[in-house]
Design an enzyme around this catalytic site. Structure first.
Site, PDB file in Angstrom:
ATOM      1  N   LYS A 125       0.040   4.279  -0.260  1.00  0.00           N
ATOM      2  CA  LYS A 125      -0.613   5.483   0.293  1.00  0.00           C
ATOM      3  C   LYS A 125      -0.384   6.664  -0.664  1.00  0.00           C
ATOM      4  CE  LYS A 125       0.269   3.559   4.795  1.00  0.00           C
ATOM      5  NZ  LYS A 125       0.132   3.720   6.220  1.00  0.00           N
TER       6      LYS A 125
ATOM      7  N   ASN B  65       0.866  -1.184   0.000  1.00  0.00           N
ATOM      8  CA  ASN B  65       0.000   0.000   0.000  1.00  0.00           C
ATOM      9  C   ASN B  65       0.902   1.234   0.000  1.00  0.00           C
ATOM     10  OD1 ASN B  65      -1.850   2.030   0.443  1.00  0.00           O
ATOM     11  ND2 ASN B  65      -2.240   1.498   2.586  1.00  0.00           N
TER      12      ASN B  65
ATOM     13  N   GLU C 233      -6.808   4.700   7.937  1.00  0.00           N
ATOM     14  CA  GLU C 233      -6.618   6.133   7.601  1.00  0.00           C
ATOM     15  C   GLU C 233      -7.872   6.696   6.940  1.00  0.00           C
ATOM     16  OE1 GLU C 233      -2.928   5.624   5.462  1.00  0.00           O
ATOM     17  OE2 GLU C 233      -1.961   5.067   7.343  1.00  0.00           O
TER      18      GLU C 233
ATOM     19  N   HIS D 115      -9.504   1.058   5.117  1.00  0.00           N
ATOM     20  CA  HIS D 115      -8.213   1.287   5.779  1.00  0.00           C
ATOM     21  C   HIS D 115      -8.432   2.260   6.942  1.00  0.00           C
ATOM     22  CE1 HIS D 115      -4.081   2.520   6.481  1.00  0.00           C
ATOM     23  NE2 HIS D 115      -3.701   1.463   5.798  1.00  0.00           N
TER      24      HIS D 115
ATOM     25  N   SER E  82       3.563  -2.180  10.215  1.00  0.00           N
ATOM     26  CA  SER E  82       5.032  -2.176  10.319  1.00  0.00           C
ATOM     27  C   SER E  82       5.684  -3.509   9.957  1.00  0.00           C
ATOM     28  CB  SER E  82       5.463  -1.698  11.713  1.00  0.00           C
ATOM     29  OG  SER E  82       5.017  -0.367  11.922  1.00  0.00           O
TER      30      SER E  82
ATOM     31  N   GLY F  82       2.558   2.263  10.558  1.00  0.00           N
ATOM     32  CA  GLY F  82       3.480   3.378  10.344  1.00  0.00           C
ATOM     33  C   GLY F  82       4.222   3.798  11.606  1.00  0.00           C
TER      34      GLY F  82
ATOM     35  N   GLY G 282       4.895   1.317   4.492  1.00  0.00           N
ATOM     36  CA  GLY G 282       6.212   1.925   4.291  1.00  0.00           C
ATOM     37  C   GLY G 282       7.220   1.038   3.573  1.00  0.00           C
TER      38      GLY G 282
ATOM     39  N   GLU H  92      -5.284  -4.995  10.786  1.00  0.00           N
ATOM     40  CA  GLU H  92      -4.273  -3.950  10.923  1.00  0.00           C
ATOM     41  C   GLU H  92      -4.489  -3.186  12.223  1.00  0.00           C
ATOM     42  OE1 GLU H  92      -2.407  -2.817   6.981  1.00  0.00           O
ATOM     43  OE2 GLU H  92      -4.101  -1.494   7.253  1.00  0.00           O
TER      44      GLU H  92
HETATM   45  C1  PEP Z   1      -0.721   0.139   5.904  1.00  0.00           C
HETATM   46  O1  PEP Z   1      -0.685   1.233   5.412  1.00  0.00           O
HETATM   47  O2  PEP Z   1      -1.668  -0.589   5.672  1.00  0.00           O
HETATM   48  C2  PEP Z   1       0.390  -0.292   6.767  1.00  0.00           C
HETATM   49  C3  PEP Z   1       0.306  -1.427   7.373  1.00  0.00           C
HETATM   50  O3  PEP Z   1       1.470   0.578   6.888  1.00  0.00           O
HETATM   51  P1  PEP Z   1       2.909   0.247   7.549  1.00  0.00           P
HETATM   52  O4  PEP Z   1       3.360  -1.062   6.964  1.00  0.00           O
HETATM   53  O5  PEP Z   1       3.773   1.392   7.126  1.00  0.00           O
HETATM   54  O6  PEP Z   1       2.709   0.158   9.010  1.00  0.00           O
END
Ligand code: PEP
Length: 255
Positions: free
Chosen positions: A11, A9, A101, A99, A217, A177, A239, A171
């Site tokens: 983003k 992803n 966010e 998601h 992460s 993040g 990320g 998640e």
């Molecule tokens: C995500 O955006 O779904 C995510 C899990 O981000 P990260 O891996 O950066 O924590």
């Protein structure tokens, strides 16, 4: 046999040149990654780079383009929105929906996410439905109830035939993040819980067929341990999906 999936992803990151170079690098490197019908890679770029993503991936096997969102409406006067129908017309196969966010910054409710899922499925897109608790909820030990409610108010409204064509991503918001990953035990516990809820609501056969990804992460160091858990069928990676080498190492961590 349920699919193992590594989904990136991006983003709201990259500009055209970066996106093109990253996509070329990822697709070329996956050629040595032992992908198959049952072990696939999905990459969710920002909308403007989707046509390039679809074109780039068309020369490679088992690697698919995704969107990060779609409208709950089929078409019409909704300025700035992107429909599932548009995505399908570009040959996009997956779409991330719900998601955290989107839930947090755009006030997306479970009811709205359900409408988006229905739109996506009406266009044969496979939704990657995200759920997960905040740190506050986990600290109060309410995470099981919270996730159960997210499931009940959203994807458990789908019929058996509908829910079959969907991927779930657990998640935990506190791990997204932040560099703070759920331990394999914490993640496996929730994945097993979600699968058990699927069994109770639908049936065991169906529950065993649905892929449940972990997100939060994930990186090349922790991926193998997480993916070794019985109910973790891959990862949704933020990320670390922006660095081709790291993303490939995560893909290779999936057996
Ligand atoms: C995500 O955006 O779904 C995510 C899990 O981000 P990260 O891996 O950066 O924590």
């Amino acid at each position: 046999m349920r699919k193992k999936i590594i989904a990136g992803n991006w983003k709201m990151n990259t500009v055209k040149e970066e996106a093109e170079s990253l996509l070329k690098s990822i697709s070329a490197q996956t050629a040595t990654s032992n992908l198959s019908e049952n072990k696939i890679v999905v990459v969710a770029t920002p909308f403007p780079f989707i046509p390039f993503c679809v074109d780039t991936f068309s020369g490679f096997s088992h690697i698919y383009s995704a969107a990060q969102n779609c409208s709950e409406h089929e078409q019409g006067a909704y300025t700035g929105e992107v429909s599932a129908k548009m995505l399908a017309s570009l040959n996009v196969q997956y779409v991330i929906l719900g998601h955290s966010e989107r839930r947090q910054y755009y006030n997306e409710s479970d009811a709205l996410i359900l409408q988006k899922i229905k739109q996506a499925q009406s266009q044969q897109l496979i939704p990657i439905f995200c759920c997960g608790e905040s740190l506050e909820i986990r600290e109060k030990q309410q995470h099981f109830d919270f996730i159960k409610t997210q499931l009940e108010q959203c994807i458990f409204q789908l019929s058996e035939d509908e829910i079959k064509n969907l991927v779930i991503a657990y998640e935990p918001i506190w791990a997204i993040g932040t560099g703070k990953t759920a331990t394999p035990e914490q993640a496996q516990e929730i994945h097993a819980f979600i699968r058990n809820e699927l069994t109770k609501k639908y049936n065991e056969t169906l529950a065993q067929e649905i892929s449940i990804l972990y997100g939060g992460s994930v990186n090349a160091k922790n991926a193998q341990e997480l993916f070794a858990c019985d109910d973790i069928d891959g990862g949704l990676v933020g990320g670390a999906s922006l660095k081709a080498d790291e993303f490939i190492n995560i893909i290779n961590a999936m057996s």
